[in-house]
Design a protein around this motif. Sequence first.
Motif, PDB file in Angstrom:
ATOM      1  N   ILE A   1       0.801  -1.225   0.000  1.00  0.00           N
ATOM      2  CA  ILE A   1       0.000   0.000   0.000  1.00  0.00           C
ATOM      3  C   ILE A   1       0.834   1.276   0.000  1.00  0.00           C
ATOM      4  O   ILE A   1       0.282   2.377   0.053  1.00  0.00           O
TER       5      ILE A   1
ATOM      6  N   SER B   1      -0.150   4.822  -2.009  1.00  0.00           N
ATOM      7  CA  SER B   1      -1.472   4.532  -2.566  1.00  0.00           C
ATOM      8  C   SER B   1      -2.425   5.710  -2.440  1.00  0.00           C
ATOM      9  O   SER B   1      -3.636   5.552  -2.533  1.00  0.00           O
TER      10      SER B   1
ATOM     11  N   TYR C   1      -8.324  -1.161   2.644  1.00  0.00           N
ATOM     12  CA  TYR C   1      -7.136  -1.006   3.477  1.00  0.00           C
ATOM     13  C   TYR C   1      -7.491  -0.743   4.945  1.00  0.00           C
ATOM     14  O   TYR C   1      -6.610  -0.462   5.760  1.00  0.00           O
TER      15      TYR C   1
ATOM     16  N   ARG D   1       0.838   4.497   3.841  1.00  0.00           N
ATOM     17  CA  ARG D   1       0.177   4.672   2.547  1.00  0.00           C
ATOM     18  C   ARG D   1       0.711   5.870   1.759  1.00  0.00           C
ATOM     19  O   ARG D   1       0.653   5.876   0.530  1.00  0.00           O
TER      20      ARG D   1
END
Length: 330
Positions: free
Chosen positions: A30, A33, A186, A233
């Motif tokens: 991730i 992202s 997520y 992230r």
Amino acid sequence: MTTVENMSSVPASEDTEFGFKRPEMYSTNIANSITSYGRHVFVLYKTPEAWISNVEEEGLPQRFATLLKDRKSDLLVQTKLNVCEGGGSDGDVLIFPDMVRYKGIKDTEVESFFEDVLVNGKPWRSGRDEKISGTFVFVCTHASRDKRCGVCGPVILERFNKEIGSRGLSDQISLKRCSHVGQHKYAGNIIIFSPDSAGKISGNWYGYVTPDDVPELLDQHIAKGEIIQRIWRGQMGLPGGVAEKEHEQRVVPNGNPVVENFTGGCCQGANGSVSCCQAENPKPEPVKKEGKCAIWFQPLDKEEMYLGAAVVGAFATIAMIGYTFFKRSG
């Protein structure tokens, strides 16, 4: 501080399907992202229990969302919008990294606020603002939007409350429930706005967060400013946020993407690539071949090849004339 009662555990059936034991947990890298942006606006509005699925489509949040969409080209800074719980202060607006709280904005005032603050970067003419300080932690608990956030968020929030209280940090860390931040899969999703060692405010996003990560987030990220890479992230203000399917980029401990051989004036692209205004296919550097006599090789352009051929031909012609003259004189 936000409190959530009776959320110490998640029913086994929900934990397997929507909680921290669901199969999709940790199934994706991730890092990076999130898309690149430089400012985050939070509108305080009602409570998560009262939010509709698309809470930005009603009331005060809708006024902000509409203006952000219609006047996107007028904004000098890419701006994200979220809703967070009002806690009796509906109409207040928090802006990061500015660290400013604007108080009691009414529907009829949104347009002037937007023009003054978000478009022109000036103080709001009403004067109802105050500086804020410390660390702000936003936990997505938007259950009406996605059940994964509704299952994971409250448990993470409860652990934060417990750990913040035991460390005596209640006056330094503000904890708030917020609306959908993107990528439900997520969950748990959180955003932390905190000052770095230089006092600069950074907004770091984390995903796949579990209650067990909370002590580390407090002790490592908030206390020391160190990124927890396995659940990181992305960060507000960093260039090159990329699409979900492309975020395989390497990161370093402080969360900054690694771009090798980077030169100024370039824009970072997906997978660490660099796209510049200069030629995209520059001439290769000479390659040095080792040996007794070091020779430099470099691919030749077409013009260079023609010139070389002409020179060789000229030498050959001179050699033939010389040979003919020598033979006749002999």
